[in-house]
Design a protein around this motif. Structure first.
Motif, PDB file in Angstrom:
ATOM      1  N   ASN A 192      -5.201 -17.615  -4.338  1.00  0.00           N
ATOM      2  CA  ASN A 192      -6.300 -17.296  -3.434  1.00  0.00           C
ATOM      3  C   ASN A 192      -6.752 -15.882  -3.774  1.00  0.00           C
ATOM      4  O   ASN A 192      -6.068 -14.907  -3.446  1.00  0.00           O
ATOM      5  CB  ASN A 192      -5.847 -17.394  -1.971  1.00  0.00           C
ATOM      6  N   GLU A 193      -7.892 -15.775  -4.453  1.00  0.00           N
ATOM      7  CA  GLU A 193      -8.314 -14.492  -5.011  1.00  0.00           C
ATOM      8  C   GLU A 193      -8.572 -13.457  -3.931  1.00  0.00           C
ATOM      9  O   GLU A 193      -8.231 -12.273  -4.092  1.00  0.00           O
ATOM     10  CB  GLU A 193      -9.557 -14.700  -5.876  1.00  0.00           C
ATOM     11  N   ALA A 194      -9.162 -13.860  -2.811  1.00  0.00           N
ATOM     12  CA  ALA A 194      -9.471 -12.901  -1.752  1.00  0.00           C
ATOM     13  C   ALA A 194      -8.196 -12.323  -1.143  1.00  0.00           C
ATOM     14  O   ALA A 194      -8.090 -11.105  -0.935  1.00  0.00           O
ATOM     15  CB  ALA A 194     -10.311 -13.585  -0.668  1.00  0.00           C
ATOM     16  N   ALA A 195      -7.218 -13.195  -0.875  1.00  0.00           N
ATOM     17  CA  ALA A 195      -5.981 -12.732  -0.255  1.00  0.00           C
ATOM     18  C   ALA A 195      -5.091 -11.978  -1.241  1.00  0.00           C
ATOM     19  O   ALA A 195      -4.384 -11.039  -0.860  1.00  0.00           O
ATOM     20  CB  ALA A 195      -5.228 -13.916   0.342  1.00  0.00           C
ATOM     21  N   THR A 196      -5.116 -12.388  -2.514  1.00  0.00           N
ATOM     22  CA  THR A 196      -4.305 -11.730  -3.538  1.00  0.00           C
ATOM     23  C   THR A 196      -4.922 -10.406  -3.968  1.00  0.00           C
ATOM     24  O   THR A 196      -4.211  -9.489  -4.400  1.00  0.00           O
ATOM     25  CB  THR A 196      -4.139 -12.656  -4.760  1.00  0.00           C
ATOM     26  N   GLY A 197      -6.242 -10.320  -3.855  1.00  0.00           N
ATOM     27  CA  GLY A 197      -6.924  -9.104  -4.266  1.00  0.00           C
ATOM     28  C   GLY A 197      -7.098  -9.007  -5.759  1.00  0.00           C
ATOM     29  O   GLY A 197      -7.207  -7.907  -6.323  1.00  0.00           O
ATOM     30  N   MET A 198      -7.129 -10.166  -6.413  1.00  0.00           N
ATOM     31  CA  MET A 198      -7.223 -10.184  -7.871  1.00  0.00           C
ATOM     32  C   MET A 198      -7.823 -11.504  -8.319  1.00  0.00           C
ATOM     33  O   MET A 198      -7.583 -12.547  -7.695  1.00  0.00           O
ATOM     34  CB  MET A 198      -5.839  -9.994  -8.497  1.00  0.00           C
ATOM     35  N   ASN A 199      -8.577 -11.468  -9.387  1.00  0.00           N
ATOM     36  CA  ASN A 199      -9.090 -12.688  -9.992  1.00  0.00           C
ATOM     37  C   ASN A 199      -7.928 -13.595 -10.375  1.00  0.00           C
ATOM     38  O   ASN A 199      -6.933 -13.142 -10.953  1.00  0.00           O
ATOM     39  CB  ASN A 199      -9.935 -12.325 -11.219  1.00  0.00           C
ATOM     40  N   GLY A 200      -8.029 -14.881 -10.056  1.00  0.00           N
ATOM     41  CA  GLY A 200      -6.932 -15.807 -10.317  1.00  0.00           C
ATOM     42  C   GLY A 200      -6.576 -15.922 -11.782  1.00  0.00           C
ATOM     43  O   GLY A 200      -5.394 -15.967 -12.152  1.00  0.00           O
ATOM     44  N   ALA A 201      -7.593 -15.968 -12.654  1.00  0.00           N
ATOM     45  CA  ALA A 201      -7.334 -16.058 -14.089  1.00  0.00           C
ATOM     46  C   ALA A 201      -6.666 -14.792 -14.601  1.00  0.00           C
ATOM     47  O   ALA A 201      -5.785 -14.844 -15.466  1.00  0.00           O
ATOM     48  CB  ALA A 201      -8.648 -16.307 -14.841  1.00  0.00           C
ATOM     49  N   LEU A 202      -7.056 -13.637 -14.053  1.00  0.00           N
ATOM     50  CA  LEU A 202      -6.427 -12.368 -14.457  1.00  0.00           C
ATOM     51  C   LEU A 202      -4.966 -12.345 -14.030  1.00  0.00           C
ATOM     52  O   LEU A 202      -4.097 -11.913 -14.803  1.00  0.00           O
ATOM     53  CB  LEU A 202      -7.181 -11.202 -13.834  1.00  0.00           C
ATOM     54  N   TRP A 203      -4.696 -12.821 -12.792  1.00  0.00           N
ATOM     55  CA  TRP A 203      -3.303 -12.886 -12.325  1.00  0.00           C
ATOM     56  C   TRP A 203      -2.467 -13.737 -13.274  1.00  0.00           C
ATOM     57  O   TRP A 203      -1.351 -13.363 -13.641  1.00  0.00           O
ATOM     58  CB  TRP A 203      -3.270 -13.476 -10.913  1.00  0.00           C
ATOM     59  N   ALA A 204      -3.007 -14.893 -13.669  1.00  0.00           N
ATOM     60  CA  ALA A 204      -2.281 -15.797 -14.568  1.00  0.00           C
ATOM     61  C   ALA A 204      -2.039 -15.148 -15.926  1.00  0.00           C
ATOM     62  O   ALA A 204      -0.935 -15.236 -16.476  1.00  0.00           O
ATOM     63  CB  ALA A 204      -3.054 -17.100 -14.728  1.00  0.00           C
ATOM     64  N   LEU A 205      -3.049 -14.501 -16.475  1.00  0.00           N
ATOM     65  CA  LEU A 205      -2.893 -13.864 -17.786  1.00  0.00           C
ATOM     66  C   LEU A 205      -1.882 -12.728 -17.728  1.00  0.00           C
ATOM     67  O   LEU A 205      -1.090 -12.540 -18.665  1.00  0.00           O
ATOM     68  CB  LEU A 205      -4.242 -13.352 -18.285  1.00  0.00           C
ATOM     69  N   LEU A 206      -1.898 -11.960 -16.643  1.00  0.00           N
ATOM     70  CA  LEU A 206      -0.907 -10.888 -16.497  1.00  0.00           C
ATOM     71  C   LEU A 206       0.505 -11.468 -16.410  1.00  0.00           C
ATOM     72  O   LEU A 206       1.456 -10.897 -16.962  1.00  0.00           O
ATOM     73  CB  LEU A 206      -1.213 -10.053 -15.256  1.00  0.00           C
ATOM     74  N   PHE A 207       0.629 -12.614 -15.742  1.00  0.00           N
ATOM     75  CA  PHE A 207       1.934 -13.284 -15.695  1.00  0.00           C
ATOM     76  C   PHE A 207       2.404 -13.644 -17.096  1.00  0.00           C
ATOM     77  O   PHE A 207       3.573 -13.405 -17.454  1.00  0.00           O
ATOM     78  CB  PHE A 207       1.856 -14.535 -14.812  1.00  0.00           C
ATOM     79  N   TYR A 208       1.530 -14.236 -17.896  1.00  0.00           N
ATOM     80  CA  TYR A 208       1.928 -14.652 -19.244  1.00  0.00           C
ATOM     81  C   TYR A 208       2.254 -13.442 -20.127  1.00  0.00           C
ATOM     82  O   TYR A 208       3.180 -13.491 -20.945  1.00  0.00           O
ATOM     83  CB  TYR A 208       0.835 -15.510 -19.879  1.00  0.00           C
ATOM     84  N   ILE A 209       1.523 -12.357 -19.952  1.00  0.00           N
ATOM     85  CA  ILE A 209       1.830 -11.129 -20.706  1.00  0.00           C
ATOM     86  C   ILE A 209       3.224 -10.624 -20.330  1.00  0.00           C
ATOM     87  O   ILE A 209       4.023 -10.260 -21.202  1.00  0.00           O
ATOM     88  CB  ILE A 209       0.766 -10.049 -20.435  1.00  0.00           C
ATOM     89  N   CYS A 210       3.517 -10.628 -19.036  1.00  0.00           N
ATOM     90  CA  CYS A 210       4.839 -10.185 -18.587  1.00  0.00           C
ATOM     91  C   CYS A 210       5.937 -11.115 -19.108  1.00  0.00           C
ATOM     92  O   CYS A 210       7.022 -10.655 -19.506  1.00  0.00           O
ATOM     93  CB  CYS A 210       4.880 -10.129 -17.063  1.00  0.00           C
TER      94      CYS A 210
END
Length: 395
Positions: A110-128
């Motif tokens: 949920n982008e509004a509640a997370t405060g981040m674009n969903g695709a960006l959150w996913a990509l940051l996860f994969y980078i980590c």
């Protein structure tokens, strides 16, 4: 050492793993294509049938089982103590759970509640994830641990800020474990059984029956009561573990030197094993329909029999007849299964973040199926390129 296994890489296992990963990428991609035939789709949960698509996941479970004896004995040969081995198994299991949970939740940010674009959150996860599980070659170990620490901290932060669901109140949780998480559970149980019974083929076969029996027990009416909820929640994991153990048993038949199965003895044992799996599946089918969704015993047994047959054919071609040059095409996926598995998702979320879309024609019928086949092959070449850049994941 638990079993006296053949040493060196087993090309037929690597080829089987590579082919399975390639097909897995294809079927995951083609699932989003409209107008494909039913035999290229998963069977629905209320149907009593399966397609070749429903055999891909169990094939990977089967290969996990084939690899466990080699992995465990390799670590023991290198001098690992009992507790060092358990630490390694626990680390791999937790890694599979974490990856599975994050991958499942990446689709429901949920982008509004997370405060981040969903695709960006996913990509940051994969980078980590890459930072944590990459195979580093630095001479100074502290550099390696710095990269891993950054990845772990990143995963923790991403997990804390995650909010999902329509109202944005859901936290990061295993509402289902994802494919990798399910593999993690089955891997853990299979490793426990393998060590507990010292790699005895007869005991492993018995545990396959126990896992199937456990599933059947969990489906009995009296087990639906609340106090049995945790036990019944493991029914699917027990079924998956049966498939992993089936692969493990096949490894012992083919590669345990102490069993001494060669020539006609090996053929007879493997043929009898396949027949036993099929007969057991047929006997159970009236009570339990053929269903991947419900992880039924019939599905487990039929898929295990299919995997035995496919691997035996590969073993005959590659290890017996030495027809192996063609396996180099599958080598990137076979030796880097985790990277190959997550790469399509990385590409998908990168496209989503940048706004890149495919032509509509590639989402329909034959053009879509051809594109998915091309995409799967492309991922193999991309993995090979990433390996040259020093990116290679290992749990």
């Amino acid at each position: 050492m638990i079993n006296n296994l053949k040493t060196g890489r087993i090309l037929s296992i690597d080829a089987f793993r590579g082919i399975t990963i390639l097909v897995m990428i294809f079927v995951n991609s083609v699932a989003g294509v409209n107008g494909i035939p039913t035999w290229m789709q998963h069977a629905h949960g209320n149907e009593d049938r399966m397609t070749f698509v429903d055999v891909v996941f169990p094939a990977f479970l089967f290969i996990v089982g084939m690899s466990i004896p080699f992995a465990v004995n390799s670590r023991l040969a290198k001098g690992d103590s009992f507790w060092q081995l358990q630490q390694h198994i626990a680390w791999r299991t937790i890694g599979l759970w974490v990856l599975g949970i994050f991958m499942v939740n990446a689709e429901r940010v949920n982008e509004a509640a997370t405060g981040m674009n969903g695709a960006l959150w996913a990509l940051l996860f994969y980078i980590c994830a890459i930072l944590v599980w990459n195979v580093y070659t630095f001479k100074n170990k502290w550099i390696t641990w710095c990269f891993k620490a950054v990845g772990i901290i990143g995963l923790v932060i991403l997990g804390i800020i995650f909010r999902g669901g329509e109202d944005g109140t859901e936290r990061l949780s295993p509402h289902w474990w994802g494919i990798l998480g399910l593999i993690g559970w089955a891997y853990l149980y299979a490793c426990i059984f393998y060590q507990l019974f010292k790699g005895l083929a007869g005991a492993i076969m018995l545990m396959i029956a126990v896992c199937i029996g456990y599933y059947i027990l969990c489906k009995q009416p009296f087990m639906s009561q609340g106090e049995w909820s945790w036990l019944t929640s493991q029914a699917g994991n027990a079924a998956h573990t049966a498939i992993v153990l089936s692969g493990m048993l096949l490894t012992l038949f083919y590669f345990d030197e102490d069993l001494g199965l060669k020539g006609s003895k090996l053929v007879a044992r493997v043929t009898g094993y396949t027949a036993l799996l099929l007969i057991a599946g047929v006997m159970l089918r009236p009570a339990y329909k053929l269903s991947k969704i419900h992880a039924t015993p019939t599905w487990c047994l039929y898929c295990s029999a299919i995997c035995v047959a496919v691997f035996s054919l590969l073993y005959y071609l590659i290890d017996v007849k030495q027809v192996s040059k063609w396996t180099t095409f599958f080598r990137p996926a076979g030796s880097n299964p985790l990277l190959t598995y997550i790469l399509p998702d990385i590409v998908f979320f990168a496209m989503l973040l940048t706004g890149v879309t495919l032509p509509a024609v590639l989402g329909e019928g034959l053009p879509g199926m051809l594109w998915c086949a091309f995409f799967a092959v492309l991922m193999l070449f991309l993995v090979k390129g990433l390996n040259k850049l020093g990116i290679r994941l290992q749990l």
